[in-house]
Motif scaffolding. Structure first.
Motif, PDB file in Angstrom:
ATOM      1  N   ALA A   1       2.821  -1.899   6.333  1.00 32.60           N
ATOM      2  CA  ALA A   1       2.063  -2.059   5.092  1.00 32.60           C
ATOM      3  C   ALA A   1       2.778  -1.260   4.022  1.00 32.60           C
ATOM      4  O   ALA A   1       3.628  -0.409   4.315  1.00 32.60           O
ATOM      5  N   ALA A   2       2.447  -1.553   2.772  1.00 30.42           N
ATOM      6  CA  ALA A   2       2.967  -0.773   1.647  1.00 30.42           C
ATOM      7  C   ALA A   2       1.918  -0.766   0.552  1.00 30.42           C
ATOM      8  O   ALA A   2       1.154  -1.718   0.391  1.00 30.42           O
ATOM      9  N   HIS A   3       1.889   0.330  -0.182  1.00 27.56           N
ATOM     10  CA  HIS A   3       0.990   0.502  -1.318  1.00 27.56           C
ATOM     11  C   HIS A   3       1.850   0.567  -2.573  1.00 27.56           C
ATOM     12  O   HIS A   3       2.915   1.199  -2.561  1.00 27.56           O
ATOM     13  N   PHE A   4       1.406  -0.102  -3.640  1.00 29.15           N
ATOM     14  CA  PHE A   4       2.152  -0.171  -4.896  1.00 29.15           C
ATOM     15  C   PHE A   4       1.266   0.232  -6.064  1.00 29.15           C
ATOM     16  O   PHE A   4       0.076  -0.087  -6.076  1.00 29.15           O
ATOM     17  N   ILE A   5       1.874   0.897  -7.049  1.00 25.38           N
ATOM     18  CA  ILE A   5       1.190   1.152  -8.315  1.00 25.38           C
ATOM     19  C   ILE A   5       1.394  -0.089  -9.168  1.00 25.38           C
ATOM     20  O   ILE A   5       2.537  -0.464  -9.484  1.00 25.38           O
ATOM     21  N   SER A   6       0.316  -0.743  -9.508  1.00 25.00           N
ATOM     22  CA  SER A   6       0.374  -1.970 -10.302  1.00 25.00           C
ATOM     23  C   SER A   6      -0.907  -2.069 -11.108  1.00 25.00           C
ATOM     24  O   SER A   6      -1.984  -2.276 -10.545  1.00 25.00           O
TER      25      SER A   6
END
Length: 106
Positions: free
Chosen positions: A4-9
């Motif tokens: 999984a990955a988390h992104f600032i968007s």
């Protein structure tokens, strides 16, 4: 192992609906091998690292896209949004300049 990955968007920033619940999100400065590791895994999108994810889901695919930005070759993800993609806390890299978590096990 699934990743999984988390992104600032920011909401609606580089996020588009293809056909509900399928979305595209880009343009991410990731290496193709990092993007490939996320295929079949999960992506979560946050306004800030302190905020829970406002959308997320299963990564269906990715593609390279040329942009005018530095490191012009960027990654665009196609993902299927689902209920479980919302409300997740940030996991992974959390230093002040981190705009993505890196790959985390899911």
């Amino acid at each position: 192992m699934m990743f999984a990955a988390h992104f600032i968007s920011k909401i609606d920033e580089n996020m588009s609906v293809l056909k509900m619940p399928i979305y595209e999100s880009g343009y991410w400065d990731l290496k193709p091998d990092e993007a490939e590791c996320l295929k079949g895994g999960r992506a979560y999108f946050h306004q800030t690292k302190q905020d829970s994810s406002y959308i997320g889901g299963k990564v269906l695919d990715w593609r390279k896209e040329e942009t005018d930005a530095a490191h012009s070759e960027r990654i665009v993800f196609t993902f299927e949004a689902d209920f479980d993609g919302r409300g997740k806390p940030w996991r992974g890299r959390d230093h002040s300049m981190a705009w993505w978590s890196g790959l985390v096990s899911d």
